[in-house]
Design an enzyme around this catalytic site. Structure first.
Site, PDB file in Angstrom:
ATOM      1  N   LYS A  30       0.855  -1.185   0.000  1.00 36.54           N
ATOM      2  CA  LYS A  30       0.000   0.000   0.000  1.00 36.54           C
ATOM      3  C   LYS A  30       0.897   1.242   0.000  1.00 36.54           C
ATOM      4  O   LYS A  30       1.868   1.300   0.765  1.00 36.54           O
ATOM      5  CB  LYS A  30      -0.874  -0.050   1.252  1.00 36.54           C
ATOM      6  CG  LYS A  30      -1.999   0.945   1.324  1.00 36.54           C
ATOM      7  CD  LYS A  30      -2.858   0.640   2.567  1.00 36.54           C
ATOM      8  CE  LYS A  30      -4.095   1.507   2.618  1.00 36.54           C
ATOM      9  NZ  LYS A  30      -4.960   1.160   3.790  1.00 36.54           N
TER      10      LYS A  30
ATOM     11  N   SER B   2      -9.499   0.278   2.494  1.00 41.81           N
ATOM     12  CA  SER B   2      -8.733   1.199   1.700  1.00 41.81           C
ATOM     13  C   SER B   2      -7.510   0.577   1.039  1.00 41.81           C
ATOM     14  O   SER B   2      -6.909   1.201   0.152  1.00 41.81           O
ATOM     15  CB  SER B   2      -8.283   2.369   2.576  1.00 41.81           C
ATOM     16  OG  SER B   2      -7.426   1.915   3.614  1.00 41.81           O
TER      17      SER B   2
ATOM     18  N   SER C 132      -9.765  -1.988   6.591  1.00 42.16           N
ATOM     19  CA  SER C 132      -9.079  -1.721   5.322  1.00 42.16           C
ATOM     20  C   SER C 132      -8.175  -2.834   4.804  1.00 42.16           C
ATOM     21  O   SER C 132      -7.725  -2.770   3.658  1.00 42.16           O
ATOM     22  CB  SER C 132      -8.260  -0.430   5.439  1.00 42.16           C
ATOM     23  OG  SER C 132      -9.114   0.688   5.455  1.00 42.16           O
TER      24      SER C 132
END
Lengths: 81, 480
Positions: B83, B158, B182
């Site tokens: 990420k 996310s 997330s």
């Protein structure tokens, strides 16, 4: 763009009724932040639910010590002691 | 043993085994991954940036070390990507934002440093919701990340790129972050395995903050066994993160016995949303049967202090998010997507006294929860997402469509409660709906119960094949 001209939706709060104008004014006064867009006012309506849910909780006793989150994690740990 | 024709179809554990036995090289795996990325980046938009040359250089170093008979760690030569919110020693860390589009901090996030010290190869930075805000994978600045199983549907967020890249076999594993779901939500949406560790189990040093009382760093990979290897590398105390826990890190991989006879599983009679879609409900019932066949026992359980958890969680997450963004919200509000700045805005009207109160209660709420729940059961099971996942269009807040806010927030209904409690939870693939989209099973445990969760997930995956299903045939057919 300024959102202050938008029609202010009513935000119901426990024990009080605040309009979104009140919220906008308070945020501006304390933080110097103005609503960046219409979406902000949409989400602001959701704030009433958040506040009401919190205010519905039983009050913490005046003399209660703050609870220790890290200690609670350790106390109930699944790791063999 | 010869190398399989499709290296990308290997799990991390399988790839590591082939590297150790020198059936494949780090270069083989890296080139295979880069080839796949070149082919699928356009339709999926899983990456924000790609460092092919850096990856090739590192692969050559690993292969050279192996050729010299240097003993290498288990992750040496494994291509990964993370990420895009971790300090990476001068590489980009955009946080999925316009505000940090050129941000390239010199520091190094502890979790990624531990992986790279083991020889893992970082291929690039993965797409994510702007500043990790949002459970759908929308991103107005870099473009939405798309679901490899069906491009119009949400990838989940996310850690959207992490879920999509692992599912589409672009990487063997990824590190994501989880503040309200997330890691677990994109794992469920994309059909991969993701673990949100206990608060403090993995250092957050060098990771972008969202809500520092709840942020957790954890792995997404194809299997629970892969996640166990990742956790062994990244977990443990860190002097640079004062909130990291000193609790010893077990040898997770050695504990994957397939035996769940010491696991009492509680199915909550009350939780975020138990009004399940019929397809989710049927898959969940079938998943529970598999766990029982592995020795687990099942019971219904009433979850205590639910209103307290829900109310306090909402206050803490909003206020902390608002606090870290206050300066930019004053100076650069136009640089956020409308759904991100709009979502943050009302947090500034929450009284400070409520925030203090919500944190003050946290330890006693956790203690009550643990006493009443983990006195009766060892694990809690619920569907990760209670409904069939929506499309990106159906959850596009800026469309202003009726009910869009509720649809946008709905994927996190069953995940966010655990974040305030700081408890660990895993999401494993548990079936596909009639549209061919994955569904996930979420299992939660008491603090530092990652070993039990990984054992439950791995046991489940011994008897199911959902985690082996690949979106590639359909995806490649669609883009041909």
């Amino acid at each position: 763009m300024s959102q202050r001209t938008c029609a202010p939706p009513l935000i119901e709060m426990a024990g009080a009724a605040l309009t979104s104008e009140d919220v906008v004014r308070a945020i501006d006064a304390w933080h110097g932040i103005t609503p960046p867009n219409q979406v902000a006012l949409e989400f602001a309506r959701d704030l009433a639910r958040v506040i009401a849910a919190f205010e519905a909780l039983a009050p913490v006793e005046f003399a209660a010590e703050p609870s220790d989150f890290a200690r609670a994690l350790a106390e109930f740990s699944d790791t063999p002691k | 043993m010869s190398a399989p024709a499709e290296l990308v179809e290997l799990s991390l554990t399988e790839a590591s085994g082939l590297l150790t036995s020198r059936v494949v090289s780090a270069k083989d795996l890296t080139e295979s991954a880069l080839e796949r990325i070149e082919k699928l980046q356009a339709p999926l938009n899983a990456f924000i940036w790609i460092d092919a040359e850096g990856a090739r250089r590192k692969a050559d170093e690993i292969d050279l070390a192996r050729a010299r008979n240097t003993e290498l760690p288990v992750l040496a030569g494994i291509p990964m990507a993370h990420k895009d919110m971790f300090d990476l020693g001068g590489r980009l860390a955009t946080c999925g934002s316009n505000i940090r589009a050129d941000h390239a901090p010199r520091g190094m996030a502890t979790a990624i440093a531990r992986l790279e010290d083991q020889g893992s190869i970082t291929l690039g930075g993965l797409n994510m919701a702007e500043f990790a805000q949002g459970p759908t994978g929308h991103n107005a600045h870099f473009g939405d990340c798309r679901n490899p199983w069906s491009l119009p549907y949400i990838s989940g967020g996310s850690s959207s790129g992490s879920g999509a890249a692992v599912a589409a076999r672009l990487v063997f594993a990824s590190i994501g972050s989880d503040t309200g779901g997330s890691i677990r939500i994109p794992s469920s949406c994309c059909g991969v395995t993701g673990l949100k560790p206990t608060y403090g189990r993995v250092s957050r040093h060098g990771a972008m903050p969202l809500s520092f009382s709840m942020d957790c760093i954890g792995p997404l990979a194809r299997t629970a066994a892969d996640c166990a290897l990742m956790m062994e590398a990244i977990a443990g105390p860190d002097a640079q993160d004062p909130t990291s826990a000193g609790t010893p890190v077990p040898a997770y991989s050695r504990n994957l016995t397939g035996d769940l006879s010491d696991c009492r599983i509680g199915v909550p009679s009350n939780w975020g949303t138990l009004d399940l879609d019929p397809e989710v409900e049927a898959a969940f019932a079938a998943a529970l049967e598999v766990l029982v066949s592995r020795g687990a026992t099942l019971s219904r359980i009433d979850i205590p202090v639910m209103p307290d958890i829900s109310a306090c969680s909402a206050v803490v997450s909003r206020v902390e998010l608002g606090a870290v963004h206050a300066d930019w919200m004053r100076r650069r509000p136009q640089d956020y997507a409308a759904n991100v700045s709009g979502r943050m805005y009302p947090a500034y009207a929450i009284p400070g006294t409520y925030y203090v109160e919500a944190l003050r209660r946290r330890g006693s709420i956790l203690a009550t929860f643990c006493q009443e729940v983990f006195g009766k059961v060892d694990l809690i099971a619920v569907p990760t997402i209670p409904k069939r996942i929506p499309t990106r269009a159906e959850t596009d807040i800026e469309s202003g469509a009726e009910g869009v806010l509720e649809r946008f927030l709905s994927p996190s209904a069953n995940t966010r409660l655990l974040s305030y409690l700081g408890l660990p939870a895993i999401s494993v693939p548990m079936s596909f709906d009639s549209r061919g989209l994955p569904m996930g099973l979420q299992i939660a445990a008491r603090p530092f119960g990652e070993g039990r969760l990984l054992r439950a997930g791995e046991a489940y995956q011994r008897d199911t094949a959902w985690h082996n299903a690949s979106p590639l045939p359909k995806l490649e057919e669609g883009i041909r």
